[in-house]
Design an enzyme around this catalytic site. Structure first.
Site, short mmCIF file in Angstrom:
data_model
loop_
_atom_site.label_atom_id
_atom_site.label_comp_id
_atom_site.label_asym_id
_atom_site.label_seq_id
_atom_site.Cartn_x
_atom_site.Cartn_y
_atom_site.Cartn_z
N VAL A 1 5.07 39.98 3.26
CA VAL A 1 4.97 39.60 4.67
C VAL A 1 6.05 40.37 5.42
O VAL A 1 7.07 40.78 4.85
CB VAL A 1 5.16 38.08 4.88
CG1 VAL A 1 3.96 37.32 4.34
CG2 VAL A 1 6.45 37.59 4.24
N SER A 2 5.83 40.57 6.72
CA SER A 2 6.71 41.46 7.48
C SER A 2 8.04 40.83 7.86
O SER A 2 9.04 41.52 8.01
CB SER A 2 6.00 41.93 8.76
OG SER A 2 4.84 42.66 8.43
#
Length: 226
Positions: free
Chosen positions: A8-9
């Site tokens: 995930v970013s």
């Protein structure tokens, strides 16, 4: 053996890995074989991905939820997959545009070949457009590269200042916005011109004689911003 990778970013907890984890577990990945990162895909330093790639052995398959969880861009993905193939490792994508990719099957390898061809096509287009843009700029009298840092005016000031015993070289460089290396390439400690300084002034005079407008590109003195 199936090895899973998730990403995930954001690392602030606002994004969860649950969806990716559930998909990887449903695909048969052992929970102990899951690697994860909480970082932007554009970052090179992704410790989870590095650990994941190091753990892979010949005969293993790397499984990801979507292509964008793995690579920074299409070219990076192509290079990654080629590296895995060379090690005898497969790549399988579960969802998204890359869901047809499974390099352990003939059809999956075929689809990945299409992606590779598109990446090469994209690269060639970028190179072609860059060359065309540079040629067009040169035809209009504009030249690429970094702006000059040493100017004739700065050089004259440097000559005068270096001829005075009380001049501090560090302070002079800070005042002129140049480095010591740049200064000493143009003048010696006594303020006498060196070859690069002579060249800079010679081209300045040549430009005046030819009637070049102010700001026109000057011949290269090799002194540019760093």
């Amino acid at each position: 053996m199936l090895i899973g990778y998730m990403r995930v970013s954001k690392a602030d907890g606002s994004q969860a890995l649950d969806l990716q984890r559930d998909a990887l577990l449903a695909a048969g990945v052992d929970p102990a074989r899951l690697y994860e990162d909480h970082a932007s895909g554009k970052r090179d330093d992704r410790p989870g991905l590095e650990a994941c790639l190091k753990s892979l052995r010949s005969g293993d398959t790397l499984v990801a939820w979507k292509l964008d969880r793995l690579g920074r861009d299409l070219r990076h993905l192509i290079n990654l997959a080629h590296g895995l193939t060379g090690r005898g490792v497969g790549l399988r994508v579960l969802a998204g545009e890359g869901a047809t990719i499974d390099t352990t099957t003939p059809n999956g390898r075929l689809m990945f070949g299409v992606f590779a061809a598109l990446a090469e096509f994209e690269r060639e287009l970028i190179v072609e457009r860059t060359k065309a843009g540079l040629a067009s700029a040169r035809a209009r009298g504009r030249h690429g590269g970094r702006p000059y840092k040493m100017t004739p005016a700065k050089l004259r000031l440097a000559q005068t200042a270096m001829g005075q015993r009380e001049t501090g070289v560090g302070a002079l460089c800070a005042e002129l916005g140049i480095t010591r290396q740049t200064l000493y390439r143009h003048v010696d400690p006594q303020g006498r011109l060196r070859p690069d300084g002579e060249k800079l002034l010679r081209h300045r005079h040549a430009g005046r004689e030819q009637g070049l407008p102010a700001g026109a590109p000057r011949p290269d003195t090799g002194d540019r911003h760093v």
